[in-house]
Design a protein around this motif. Structure first.
Motif, PDB file in Angstrom:
ATOM      1  N   ILE A  52      50.826  33.657  39.929  1.00  0.00           N
ATOM      2  CA  ILE A  52      50.482  34.973  39.389  1.00  0.00           C
ATOM      3  C   ILE A  52      51.232  36.024  40.203  1.00  0.00           C
ATOM      4  N   GLN A  53      51.960  36.922  39.530  1.00  0.00           N
ATOM      5  CA  GLN A  53      52.684  37.979  40.232  1.00  0.00           C
ATOM      6  C   GLN A  53      51.693  39.032  40.722  1.00  0.00           C
ATOM      7  N   THR A  54      51.661  39.243  42.044  1.00  0.00           N
ATOM      8  CA  THR A  54      50.693  40.185  42.598  1.00  0.00           C
ATOM      9  C   THR A  54      51.183  41.628  42.596  1.00  0.00           C
ATOM     10  N   ALA A  55      52.496  41.849  42.555  1.00  0.00           N
ATOM     11  CA  ALA A  55      53.021  43.221  42.621  1.00  0.00           C
ATOM     12  C   ALA A  55      52.467  44.115  41.511  1.00  0.00           C
ATOM     13  N   PRO A  56      52.465  43.689  40.240  1.00  0.00           N
ATOM     14  CA  PRO A  56      51.898  44.547  39.186  1.00  0.00           C
ATOM     15  C   PRO A  56      50.421  44.859  39.419  1.00  0.00           C
ATOM     16  N   LEU A  57      49.670  43.908  39.970  1.00  0.00           N
ATOM     17  CA  LEU A  57      48.261  44.139  40.252  1.00  0.00           C
ATOM     18  C   LEU A  57      48.093  45.181  41.348  1.00  0.00           C
ATOM     19  N   LEU A  58      48.882  45.055  42.408  1.00  0.00           N
ATOM     20  CA  LEU A  58      48.774  45.977  43.536  1.00  0.00           C
ATOM     21  C   LEU A  58      49.255  47.383  43.195  1.00  0.00           C
ATOM     22  N   GLN A  59      50.150  47.495  42.212  1.00  0.00           N
ATOM     23  CA  GLN A  59      50.702  48.784  41.821  1.00  0.00           C
ATOM     24  C   GLN A  59      49.952  49.423  40.660  1.00  0.00           C
ATOM     25  N   SER A  60      48.957  48.723  40.135  1.00  0.00           N
ATOM     26  CA  SER A  60      48.212  49.226  38.991  1.00  0.00           C
ATOM     27  C   SER A  60      47.376  50.458  39.359  1.00  0.00           C
ATOM     28  N   SER A  61      47.111  51.299  38.372  1.00  0.00           N
ATOM     29  CA  SER A  61      46.249  52.456  38.582  1.00  0.00           C
ATOM     30  C   SER A  61      44.771  52.074  38.545  1.00  0.00           C
ATOM     31  N   ASP A  62      44.486  50.819  38.154  1.00  0.00           N
ATOM     32  CA  ASP A  62      43.107  50.329  38.110  1.00  0.00           C
ATOM     33  C   ASP A  62      42.750  49.753  39.484  1.00  0.00           C
ATOM     34  N   PRO A  63      41.815  50.371  40.217  1.00  0.00           N
ATOM     35  CA  PRO A  63      41.474  49.880  41.560  1.00  0.00           C
ATOM     36  C   PRO A  63      40.911  48.463  41.553  1.00  0.00           C
ATOM     37  N   ASN A  64      40.299  48.059  40.453  1.00  0.00           N
ATOM     38  CA  ASN A  64      39.761  46.708  40.380  1.00  0.00           C
ATOM     39  C   ASN A  64      40.885  45.685  40.232  1.00  0.00           C
ATOM     40  N   ALA A  65      41.960  46.066  39.548  1.00  0.00           N
ATOM     41  CA  ALA A  65      43.144  45.210  39.490  1.00  0.00           C
ATOM     42  C   ALA A  65      43.773  45.101  40.873  1.00  0.00           C
ATOM     43  N   ASN A  66      43.774  46.228  41.620  1.00  0.00           N
ATOM     44  CA  ASN A  66      44.292  46.209  42.997  1.00  0.00           C
ATOM     45  C   ASN A  66      43.529  45.208  43.850  1.00  0.00           C
ATOM     46  N   GLN A  67      42.196  45.194  43.701  1.00  0.00           N
ATOM     47  CA  GLN A  67      41.370  44.303  44.517  1.00  0.00           C
ATOM     48  C   GLN A  67      41.678  42.843  44.213  1.00  0.00           C
ATOM     49  N   VAL A  68      41.847  42.529  42.935  1.00  0.00           N
ATOM     50  CA  VAL A  68      42.213  41.159  42.553  1.00  0.00           C
ATOM     51  C   VAL A  68      43.562  40.797  43.171  1.00  0.00           C
ATOM     52  N   GLY A  69      44.509  41.743  43.124  1.00  0.00           N
ATOM     53  CA  GLY A  69      45.830  41.496  43.700  1.00  0.00           C
ATOM     54  C   GLY A  69      45.783  41.263  45.199  1.00  0.00           C
ATOM     55  N   ILE A  70      44.920  42.017  45.910  1.00  0.00           N
ATOM     56  CA  ILE A  70      44.805  41.866  47.363  1.00  0.00           C
ATOM     57  C   ILE A  70      44.367  40.441  47.717  1.00  0.00           C
ATOM     58  N   TRP A  71      43.375  39.924  47.003  1.00  0.00           N
ATOM     59  CA  TRP A  71      42.877  38.594  47.343  1.00  0.00           C
ATOM     60  C   TRP A  71      43.843  37.502  46.918  1.00  0.00           C
ATOM     61  N   ILE A  72      44.468  37.628  45.754  1.00  0.00           N
ATOM     62  CA  ILE A  72      45.432  36.610  45.346  1.00  0.00           C
ATOM     63  C   ILE A  72      46.640  36.613  46.269  1.00  0.00           C
ATOM     64  N   SER A  73      46.984  37.791  46.814  1.00  0.00           N
ATOM     65  CA  SER A  73      48.160  37.880  47.683  1.00  0.00           C
ATOM     66  C   SER A  73      47.981  37.101  48.979  1.00  0.00           C
ATOM     67  N   GLN A  74      46.755  36.664  49.291  1.00  0.00           N
ATOM     68  CA  GLN A  74      46.574  35.814  50.459  1.00  0.00           C
ATOM     69  C   GLN A  74      47.364  34.512  50.329  1.00  0.00           C
ATOM     70  N   THR A  75      47.639  34.072  49.091  1.00  0.00           N
ATOM     71  CA  THR A  75      48.477  32.886  48.905  1.00  0.00           C
ATOM     72  C   THR A  75      49.924  33.186  49.271  1.00  0.00           C
ATOM     73  N   ASP A  76      50.341  34.463  49.210  1.00  0.00           N
ATOM     74  CA  ASP A  76      51.688  34.832  49.648  1.00  0.00           C
ATOM     75  C   ASP A  76      51.825  34.646  51.160  1.00  0.00           C
ATOM     76  N   PHE A  77      50.773  35.008  51.916  1.00  0.00           N
ATOM     77  CA  PHE A  77      50.801  34.803  53.360  1.00  0.00           C
ATOM     78  C   PHE A  77      50.846  33.318  53.684  1.00  0.00           C
ATOM     79  N   PHE A  78      50.114  32.519  52.925  1.00  0.00           N
ATOM     80  CA  PHE A  78      50.176  31.068  53.090  1.00  0.00           C
ATOM     81  C   PHE A  78      51.606  30.577  52.900  1.00  0.00           C
TER      82      PHE A  78
END
Length: 264
Positions: A52-78
Motif C-alpha cells: 500500500i502506498q503510504t505517501a498519498p495517505l500521509l499527504q491527504s487532507s483527511d486526518p484519519n487517512a493520515n493516521q492510517v498512513g502513519i501506522w502502515i508506514s511502520q512497514t517502511d521502517f522495517f
C-alpha cells in the motif's frame, strides 16, 4: 504512560540505518536448494511486506487517512532495516562465525557465510558483519556491529521459513557503544502467510506494551489494530486501492471515542 510508549516507539523508528549496495543474485532451477551465498530475504526496501502506498495517505487532507498512513508506514521502517541484508561490493567473505554462543544474544549456528566491511557514521568507525546460516526449517540472518576497540554486538537477528509461504521474525537490538550488550530485543517484527494469501504482519516491543497488527488480504484490502498494554487503542480498514476505509479510536480504558470513514 501510553503517550510515552507512542513517542518512544515512533522516535526509535527514525533510527539511522545504513544504505548498502545490492549483492549477488544467481538462480538457476528453482528446484535446486540454494547455498548460503545465494539466500536472499523475502522482503527488501523496494518490496515491502504491505503493498500500500503510504505517501498519498500521509499527504491527504483527511486526518484519519493520515493516521492510517502513519501506522502502515511502520512497514517502511522495517524494510529500511533490510538494507543491511545486502553485502556491499568489496566486502570480505569468510566461513568463520562472528560472536560467541555463551549469551542469549550470541550467534546461533556454526556453519555460516559471513560478509564483513567497515563504514563510518558521524566520525565513528563501525565494522559490520552480515552473517547467514540455516536450521532444518529456516534461514538465519544476523547483523553484528563492532565499534572502535570493542567486540561485535548483535544489532539484528532474523529468521525466515524455507518453505514457499512467508513466515518469520526479525529482532532489533539496542546498540550503544558506551554500554554493555543488551540481551533483550527492543522491537520484534513477525509475519505469516496462509495458503490463501492472507498475510499478517506484527510489530511489538520487548514487554509488549505496544503492539501493531496489520492484516493484508489477497486483493490488497486490509485492516490494522494498535494496542497499548494489551488495550485496543485504534483500528482501521482500507479498500484494495488504499483510497478509503473505516476507523475507530479508543480511550486508554478501551472505550470507543470515535468511529467513521476516511478517504483520499
Amino acid at each position: 504512560m501510553m503517550k510515552t510508549r507512542i513517542l518512544k516507539f515512533l522516535t526509535f523508528s527514525f533510527i539511522i540505518l545504513f544504505t548498502i549496495s545490492c549483492g549477488d543474485d544467481d538462480g538457476e532451477e528453482v528446484t535446486v536448494t540454494p547455498g548460503l551465498e545465494d539466500v536472499e530475504f523475502a522482503f527488501s526496501a523496494t518490496e515491502p511486506p504491505i503493498d500500500i502506498q503510504t505517501a498519498p495517505l500521509l499527504q491527504s487532507s483527511d486526518p484519519n487517512a493520515n493516521q492510517v498512513g502513519i501506522w502502515i508506514s511502520q512497514t517502511d521502517f522495517f524494510s529500511s532495516f533490510l538494507e543491511n541484508f545486502q553485502a556491499p561490493a568489496g566486502a570480505t567473505k569468510s566461513t568463520t562465525p562472528i560472536g560467541g554462543k555463551s549469551s542469549k544474544n550470541g550467534r546461533t549456528q556454526e556453519d555460516v557465510i559471513v560478509y564483513t566491511y567497515t563504514t563510518t557514521e558521524g566520525g565513528t568507525s563501525i565494522s559490520v558483519a552480515y552473517q547467514i546460516s540455516e536450521t532444518s526449517t529456516s534461514y538465519v540472518f544476523e547483523i553484528f556491529w563492532k565499534f572502535d576497540g570493542t567486540d561485535y554486538i548483535k544489532f539484528i537477528h532474523a529468521e525466515e521459513s524455507k518453505d514457499e509461504l512467508r513466515d518469520g521474525f526479525m529482532d532489533i537490538f539496542p546498540v550503544d557503544p558506551g554500554s554493555e550488550e543488551d540481551e533483550d530485543f527492543f522491537l520484534r517484527y513477525e509475519w505469516s502467510e496462509t495458503a490463501t494469501g492472507l498475510f499478517t504482519f506484527k510489530v511489538f516491543d520487548v514487554d509488549e506494551g505496544f503492539r501493531l497488527t496489520i492484516v493484508s488480504n489477497p486483493d490488497n484490502s486490509g485492516s490494522l489494530t494498535v494496542e497499548f498494554d494489551g488495550i485496543l487503542n485504534y483500528e482501521a480498514t482500507w479498500n484494495s486501492d488504499g483510497t478509503a476505509g473505516t476507523y475507530t479510536t479508543y480511550d486508554f480504558d478501551g472505550n470507543v471515542i470515535s468511529t467513521g470513514t476516511w478517504e483520499i
